[in-house]
Motif scaffolding. Structure first.
Motif, short mmCIF file in Angstrom:
data_model
loop_
_atom_site.label_atom_id
_atom_site.label_comp_id
_atom_site.label_asym_id
_atom_site.label_seq_id
_atom_site.Cartn_x
_atom_site.Cartn_y
_atom_site.Cartn_z
N GLU A 157 0.82 -1.21 0.00
CA GLU A 157 0.00 0.00 0.00
C GLU A 157 0.86 1.26 0.00
O GLU A 157 0.54 2.24 -0.67
N ALA A 158 1.98 1.25 0.73
CA ALA A 158 2.88 2.40 0.75
C ALA A 158 3.52 2.61 -0.61
O ALA A 158 3.73 3.74 -1.04
N ALA A 159 3.83 1.51 -1.30
CA ALA A 159 4.49 1.60 -2.60
C ALA A 159 3.57 2.12 -3.68
O ALA A 159 4.02 2.80 -4.61
N VAL A 160 2.28 1.81 -3.59
CA VAL A 160 1.37 2.24 -4.65
C VAL A 160 0.62 3.53 -4.30
O VAL A 160 -0.11 4.04 -5.14
N ALA A 161 0.83 4.03 -3.11
CA ALA A 161 0.13 5.26 -2.68
C ALA A 161 0.70 6.49 -3.37
O ALA A 161 1.79 6.57 -3.78
#
Length: 109
Positions: free
Chosen positions: A105-109
């Motif tokens: 989620e952090a990578a695609v946010a």
């Protein structure tokens, strides 16, 4: 960011293992795992499950940031009496990443 991999190895003790005296079991395990883990830095924990599961009698948990280290440790174990005799069979291997969804989620946010 470094990823820590947790690998659960489900094991089943075989009759040849159960026939051994407990002090002999300890000697075999100590020798096999100390060699496998000494050469490959990783965290290791061992759990008894036979009272709770018919599928696996034991669970070995490896934690590492280096999958090659885990692979090499398993090769050492495969060459040891643990699997070569055999005293145990591998029921399943479950690799996991703790809270992996958060990293995603952090990578695609």
């Amino acid at each position: 960011m470094t990823t820590t991999y947790t690998i659960f190895v489900l094991l089943k003790a075989l009759p040849a293992w159960l026939r051994l005296p407990r002090d002999e079991r300890s000697r075999i395990v100590d020798r096999a795992f100390s060699k496998a883990l000494a050469e490959h830095a990783m965290a290791f924990r061992y759990f008894d499950a036979e009272a709770f599961s018919a599928r696996a009698s034991d669970v070995a948990l490896f934690e590492t940031t280096d999958l090659r280290a885990y692979y090499f440790a398993m090769e050492h174990l495969r060459d040891s009496p643990i699997f070569a005799e055999p005293y145990f069979e591998i029921v399943d291997i479950i690799p996991a990443i703790e809270d992996g969804y958060q990293a995603f989620e952090a990578a695609v946010a």
